[in-house]
Scaffold this active site. Sequence first.
Site, PDB file in Angstrom:
ATOM      1  N   TYR A 142     -17.025  16.013 -14.992  1.00  0.00           N
ATOM      2  CA  TYR A 142     -17.199  14.560 -14.849  1.00  0.00           C
ATOM      3  C   TYR A 142     -18.237  14.300 -13.757  1.00  0.00           C
ATOM      4  O   TYR A 142     -18.087  14.782 -12.638  1.00  0.00           O
ATOM      5  CB  TYR A 142     -15.846  13.913 -14.519  1.00  0.00           C
ATOM      6  CG  TYR A 142     -15.896  12.409 -14.596  1.00  0.00           C
ATOM      7  CD1 TYR A 142     -16.055  11.774 -15.822  1.00  0.00           C
ATOM      8  CD2 TYR A 142     -15.813  11.632 -13.462  1.00  0.00           C
ATOM      9  CE1 TYR A 142     -16.125  10.392 -15.906  1.00  0.00           C
ATOM     10  CE2 TYR A 142     -15.871  10.244 -13.530  1.00  0.00           C
ATOM     11  CZ  TYR A 142     -16.032   9.638 -14.759  1.00  0.00           C
ATOM     12  OH  TYR A 142     -16.106   8.273 -14.835  1.00  0.00           O
ATOM     13  N   ASP A 190      -8.177  18.823 -14.098  1.00  0.00           N
ATOM     14  CA  ASP A 190      -8.312  17.445 -14.562  1.00  0.00           C
ATOM     15  C   ASP A 190      -8.017  17.485 -16.060  1.00  0.00           C
ATOM     16  O   ASP A 190      -8.815  17.960 -16.864  1.00  0.00           O
ATOM     17  CB  ASP A 190      -9.734  16.938 -14.274  1.00  0.00           C
ATOM     18  CG  ASP A 190      -9.970  15.515 -14.777  1.00  0.00           C
ATOM     19  OD1 ASP A 190      -9.250  15.076 -15.694  1.00  0.00           O
ATOM     20  OD2 ASP A 190     -10.897  14.853 -14.272  1.00  0.00           O
ATOM     21  N   ARG A 226       0.811  -1.216   0.000  1.00  0.00           N
ATOM     22  CA  ARG A 226       0.000   0.000   0.000  1.00  0.00           C
ATOM     23  C   ARG A 226       0.848   1.270   0.000  1.00  0.00           C
ATOM     24  O   ARG A 226       0.361   2.354  -0.285  1.00  0.00           O
ATOM     25  CB  ARG A 226      -1.000  -0.025   1.176  1.00  0.00           C
ATOM     26  CG  ARG A 226      -2.083   1.011   1.042  1.00  0.00           C
ATOM     27  CD  ARG A 226      -3.295   0.902   1.977  1.00  0.00           C
ATOM     28  NE  ARG A 226      -3.276  -0.126   2.961  1.00  0.00           N
ATOM     29  CZ  ARG A 226      -2.631  -0.036   4.137  1.00  0.00           C
ATOM     30  NH1 ARG A 226      -1.972   1.067   4.455  1.00  0.00           N
ATOM     31  NH2 ARG A 226      -2.651  -1.043   4.981  1.00  0.00           N
ATOM     32  N   LYS A 260      -7.805   6.491 -19.517  1.00  0.00           N
ATOM     33  CA  LYS A 260      -8.120   6.986 -20.856  1.00  0.00           C
ATOM     34  C   LYS A 260      -6.850   6.997 -21.718  1.00  0.00           C
ATOM     35  O   LYS A 260      -6.279   5.952 -21.944  1.00  0.00           O
ATOM     36  CB  LYS A 260      -8.791   8.358 -20.731  1.00  0.00           C
ATOM     37  CG  LYS A 260      -9.847   8.437 -19.619  1.00  0.00           C
ATOM     38  CD  LYS A 260     -11.054   7.524 -19.842  1.00  0.00           C
ATOM     39  CE  LYS A 260     -11.943   7.363 -18.618  1.00  0.00           C
ATOM     40  NZ  LYS A 260     -12.396   8.572 -17.977  1.00  0.00           N
TER      41      LYS A 260
END
Length: 402
Positions: free
Chosen positions: A116, A188, A63, A213
Amino acid sequence: MTHRQGFSTQAVHSGEIKIKPYYSLTTPIVQTSTYVFENTAAVIEHMQRKVDLLPSLRGEYGRYGNPTQATVEQKLAQLDGGEMALVFSSGMAAVTTVLLTVLSESSHLIITDDCYHRTRTFCTQFLSRFGIETRIVPVGNYQALEEAINSRTRLIFSESPTNPYLRCLDMERVAEIGRRHSVLTMIDSTFATPYNLRPLEWGIDLVLHSGTKYLAGHNDILCGALVGSTEWLEPIKEAESSLGGVPDPQNSYLFLRGLKTLGVRMPKHNANGQAVAEYLTTRSEIVQVWYPGLPSHPDHEVAARQMRGFGGVVTFEVQGDLETTGRFIDGLQMPYIGPSLGGVESIIEQPALMSHFTLESEERKAMGIKDTLVRYALGIEDAEDLIADLEQALDHIGETGG
Ligand SMILES: *Cc1c(COP(=O)(O)O)cnc(C)c1O
């Protein structure tokens, strides 16, 4: 020697150690959840390095990062021109982790409309439960943006280009407003990628990507990233270690592999976007086309000034109704029908039936999502084939199915 390497050279080589473990050319996938120590002295040495904030080549626990992830982070930092980058398990893990780090009780943040939908719902339905207030301002209205700032405003967060209308913000102007009011600015940049736009160079504080993407680019993984200064990113890294939105070693490898070809994929996406957008403007069955590379787009001037290309997403409105639009989409042979964008395969969708399906028709209209709106995310197929496919589908748009 001050020669600055080109984008593709950096995409292939930056962040990579030349001689890697086992003399592997590629950065290995270290498929382990935990890392072990030779003895107690080695444990103490590692912990002391952490306390002193010294770099360490060894891992500790999955992690807190893995070696492939660290390579992606160094490559991305280089590509976006930042001091540091962080990789996440998804774009939304990047969004939620940064917001939960920089905001606190009764903070205020500003986002733009045409954003978004999951980002918007996280702010308005989740952060609001912790007394964090979100103001939504129209994208491109800089006066409204500045007027929305109050003494509690901590962050201005917008996409550029936005989804689905591909509005492009003036980075310099947003950065200047943020600086003047001591408010953090974050973009973003998923639709742009560092190939087309480097917001940090225009003075923006933080850049966010859904790596799912264009960055990873093959429609096969979820991943996200943040790029910026060490000062901003160190606390976010701490938060990521607690919130747990970390990438695993396999995903980190696919992310890394995708990044290496970004410099050859983006020019193709850009060229396809431009060619398809121009073609659609010649067709009477298409009411309107939104693409920042078209002079008719409201942000064409600022996009042309700040961006190297306009991306592979084209948004347009079909003459007719919801059913006509569906028939046109069904008549296309090339694209897959689905959400997402930025991969090698073209994907098409009707936002009214996909991202905005659960909203009431009136609510959708208020957000500017008409039934006849189409978002076409072009892949890296050849433009002539994409256009030939559109041509045959548009030629038959009037025919009802048999
Ligand atoms: C897809 C997307 C996200 C969310 O990213 P995931 O990787 O799907 O979590 C955020 N912002 C934009 C602009 C996106 O397109």
